[in-house]
Design a protein around this motif. Structure first.
Motif, PDB file in Angstrom:
ATOM      1  N   LYS A 238       0.840  -1.198   0.000  1.00 22.55           N
ATOM      2  CA  LYS A 238       0.000   0.000   0.000  1.00 22.55           C
ATOM      3  C   LYS A 238       0.873   1.245   0.000  1.00 22.55           C
ATOM      4  O   LYS A 238       1.919   1.289   0.642  1.00 22.55           O
ATOM      5  N   ARG A 240       0.999   5.157   0.966  1.00 25.50           N
ATOM      6  CA  ARG A 240       0.335   6.160   1.812  1.00 25.50           C
ATOM      7  C   ARG A 240       1.007   7.502   1.541  1.00 25.50           C
ATOM      8  O   ARG A 240       2.122   7.752   1.992  1.00 25.50           O
ATOM      9  N   THR A 241       0.329   8.341   0.791  1.00 25.70           N
ATOM     10  CA  THR A 241       0.895   9.634   0.409  1.00 25.70           C
ATOM     11  C   THR A 241       0.447  10.735   1.364  1.00 25.70           C
ATOM     12  O   THR A 241      -0.657  10.681   1.925  1.00 25.70           O
ATOM     13  N   ASP A 282       4.873   9.046  -0.535  1.00 25.84           N
ATOM     14  CA  ASP A 282       4.991   8.158   0.610  1.00 25.84           C
ATOM     15  C   ASP A 282       6.390   8.373   1.172  1.00 25.84           C
ATOM     16  O   ASP A 282       7.383   7.925   0.586  1.00 25.84           O
TER      17      ASP A 282
END
Length: 298
Positions: A238, A240-241, A282
């Motif tokens: 995944k 996540r920004t 991220d």
């Protein structure tokens, strides 16, 4: 039956080449003895037909080239027939037709013999086409079987590869978790010592503990990368920004690499861009990217 009636005879037989090399009676009109239903290639009649394209007659007085005429006459008489027409394709004897005497008075005319020869030639082409069709049909069936077999083999190989990938990911995951526990037991005490008594430690002792802490954290990151690799293969990675400080990320990486670069005699300096915006990235993944770039350069 139609051919026999057209030729005014009450006996007609069609012999075709078998896989064993004999000639077997496949179609007939009129009475036939069972012992004449199959003729081997050693029969004088068959050997004669293999050498000639002409009509062979039982009442022919002229000897056939290289043939035992008396024996041929006996074999035709045993079949109760008068003439024999070879069925050839590219000079190979595929079979032959035999006809009895005409019921009415008279002999077979040249025109009738020509018709029978033409019919034999057409039959030879038809037989060859039929054999080719059967060969293609069998080849197609065999090809389908081969494709099915190869497909099953590929499926098994793919299943085995997926199982190997699963076992590899499971192995990495277990090893990584086993390594993270002792690393945590190393990092926490060192962090506590530095937090409580860091200012009272002599510079050499403090630098030693900082080195231990940096290397332990670096190893922890490598273990996390292994876990990320397993997640990536499993499709569970995944991103996540969030708005991130690229200058801050690079500063931490340069500071963590300072000891290694000094030992190598390399000057590693950061020139931050103060006008750089905070892009949506991220941060953890970007840190790994920059760390790998510097590590590869060193």
């Amino acid at each position: 039956k139609r051919i026999a009636r057209a030729m005014d005879t009450n006996r007609l037989g069609l012999y075709l080449l078998t896989d064993e090399g004999d000639y077997e009676l496949k179609a007939s009109y009129g009475p036939y003895r069972q012992d004449g239903a199959r003729m081997g290639e050693m029969c004088s009649l068959v050997r004669c037909l293999q050498r000639t394209d002409e009509v062979v007659r039982a009442d022919r007085k002229k000897k056939h080239d290289g043939s035992n005429h008396s024996r041929i006459k006996e074999e035709l008489s045993a079949l109760g027939v008068l003439i024999c027409i070879p069925i050839k394709f590219k000079h190979e004897l595929k079979g032959f037709m035999v006809l009895g005497e005409k019921e009415s008075a008279g002999d077979y005319s040249k025109e009738e013999l020509k018709v029978l020869s033409t019919m034999a030639n057409s039959l030879a082409v038809a037989i060859e086409n039929s054999l080719k069709y059967e060969e293609l049909k069998e080849l197609s069936i065999n090809l389908e079987k081969i494709v099915e077999k190869r497909t099953r083999e590929l499926q098994r190989a793919n299943d085995e590869l997926r199982e190997l990938d699963r076992l590899k990911s499971e192995f990495f995951s277990r090893v990584s978790h086993e390594l993270r526990t002792p690393l945590t037991n190393i990092i926490l005490p060192v962090e506590n010592v530095l937090a409580v008594a860091g200012d009272r430690l002599d510079p050499a002792n403090r630098e030693e503990k900082l080195t231990i802490l940096r290397n332990a954290r670096k190893l922890t990151k490598r273990i996390n990368e292994i876990l990320d690799f397993s997640k990536l293969e499993a499709g569970k990675m995944k991103i996540r920004t969030a708005p991130s400080d690229i200058n801050g990320i690079l500063k931490e990486i340069v500071e963590a690499s300072a000891l290694a670069t000094r030992e190598m005699g390399i000057d590693l300096e950061l020139e931050p861009n103060m006008h750089l915006s905070r892009p949506y990235v991220d941060a953890e993944k970007m840190e790994k990217v920059f760390s790998n770039l510097i590590s590869n350069a060193l």
